[in-house]
Design an enzyme around this catalytic site. Structure first.
Site, mmCIF file in Angstrom:
data_model
loop_
_atom_site.group_PDB
_atom_site.id
_atom_site.type_symbol
_atom_site.label_atom_id
_atom_site.label_comp_id
_atom_site.label_asym_id
_atom_site.label_seq_id
_atom_site.Cartn_x
_atom_site.Cartn_y
_atom_site.Cartn_z
ATOM 1 N N ASN A 245 -2.215 12.740 -3.798
ATOM 2 C CA ASN A 245 -3.235 13.122 -4.781
ATOM 3 C C ASN A 245 -3.725 14.549 -4.541
ATOM 4 O O ASN A 245 -3.864 15.333 -5.481
ATOM 5 C CB ASN A 245 -4.437 12.174 -4.705
ATOM 6 C CG ASN A 245 -4.485 11.197 -5.848
ATOM 7 O OD1 ASN A 245 -3.735 11.281 -6.799
ATOM 8 N ND2 ASN A 245 -5.387 10.252 -5.746
ATOM 9 N N ASP B 123 0.852 -1.185 0.000
ATOM 10 C CA ASP B 123 0.000 0.000 0.000
ATOM 11 C C ASP B 123 0.891 1.239 0.000
ATOM 12 O O ASP B 123 1.806 1.341 0.816
ATOM 13 C CB ASP B 123 -0.894 -0.014 1.242
ATOM 14 C CG ASP B 123 -1.951 1.057 1.200
ATOM 15 O OD1 ASP B 123 -3.030 0.790 0.648
ATOM 16 O OD2 ASP B 123 -1.699 2.161 1.723
ATOM 17 N N ASP C 265 -2.230 9.117 -10.590
ATOM 18 C CA ASP C 265 -2.333 8.018 -11.557
ATOM 19 C C ASP C 265 -0.952 7.643 -12.087
ATOM 20 O O ASP C 265 -0.622 6.465 -12.222
ATOM 21 C CB ASP C 265 -3.246 8.409 -12.719
ATOM 22 C CG ASP C 265 -4.712 8.496 -12.311
ATOM 23 O OD1 ASP C 265 -5.071 7.978 -11.227
ATOM 24 O OD2 ASP C 265 -5.486 9.087 -13.081
ATOM 25 N N HIS D 74 -4.820 14.436 -9.297
ATOM 26 C CA HIS D 74 -5.118 13.049 -9.657
ATOM 27 C C HIS D 74 -4.288 12.536 -10.833
ATOM 28 O O HIS D 74 -3.881 11.362 -10.814
ATOM 29 C CB HIS D 74 -6.615 12.868 -9.902
ATOM 30 C CG HIS D 74 -7.408 12.984 -8.638
ATOM 31 N ND1 HIS D 74 -7.519 11.952 -7.738
ATOM 32 C CD2 HIS D 74 -8.101 14.028 -8.120
ATOM 33 C CE1 HIS D 74 -8.249 12.351 -6.709
ATOM 34 N NE2 HIS D 74 -8.611 13.614 -6.912
ATOM 35 N N GLU E 262 -4.717 2.538 -3.936
ATOM 36 C CA GLU E 262 -3.260 2.497 -3.919
ATOM 37 C C GLU E 262 -2.728 1.177 -3.384
ATOM 38 O O GLU E 262 -1.598 1.082 -2.939
ATOM 39 C CB GLU E 262 -2.717 3.670 -3.094
ATOM 40 C CG GLU E 262 -2.981 3.577 -1.616
ATOM 41 C CD GLU E 262 -4.371 4.071 -1.185
ATOM 42 O OE1 GLU E 262 -4.561 4.220 0.030
ATOM 43 O OE2 GLU E 262 -5.255 4.293 -2.026
#
Length: 147
Positions: free
Chosen positions: A27, A19, A36, A32, A62
């Site tokens: 983010n 994680d 990504d 975003h 994530e």
């Protein structure tokens, strides 16, 4: 399928849950599209470190899962630390590792790896915990300070 095959052939198998730490903050700070890109770059970097027979998948958000053959703690620890060291954008990640116990169902193996991941995050993130273990391996400055 890998767990069923591992049970049938009594092959060692480990499941790593990974994680990305503080991903929401990343983010929110960078946007975003950057988040990504971070996910894509992490998956690409990790894929370069694993064998063809290993299986890396994004579970959502994530969180990733990596299924590997092998259960030797030192080798698994070394792999996880290589993956953690390859995190892009100066980010860190936490990992939980569960070694298959003969007869494990996929849900049982996943649950133990997820519990170990939660323990790594609860212990301060940027570390690896093994299922059923109270110790962790840390990354970054903490590892250097202990060396």
């Amino acid at each position: 399928a890998a767990i069923v095959q591992s049970n049938r052939e009594t092959r060692p198998l480990s499941l790593l849950m990974i994680d990305i730490d503080h991903f929401k903050t990343f983010n929110d700070t960078h946007g975003h599209p950057a988040g990504d890109l971070l996910l894509q770059e992490a998956a690409s970097a990790w894929s370069a470190e694993i064998r063809a027979e290993d299986f890396l998948a994004r579970l959502g958000g994530e969180e990733f899962a990596l299924l590997i053959t092998g259960d030797e703690r030192d080798a698994v620890s070394a792999l996880v630390e290589r993956l953690r060291s390859r995190m892009p954008a100066a980010q860190t990640c936490s990992a939980g590792v569960a070694v298959r116990i003969p007869g494990d169902s996929p849900a049982e193996l996943l649950s133990r790896a997820d519990t170990a991941l939660y323990a790594a995050k609860s212990a301060g993130r940027n570390r690896t915990m093994f299922a059923g273990d109270r110790s962790s391996t840390r990354g970054g400055a903490e590892a250097a300070a202990r060396a």
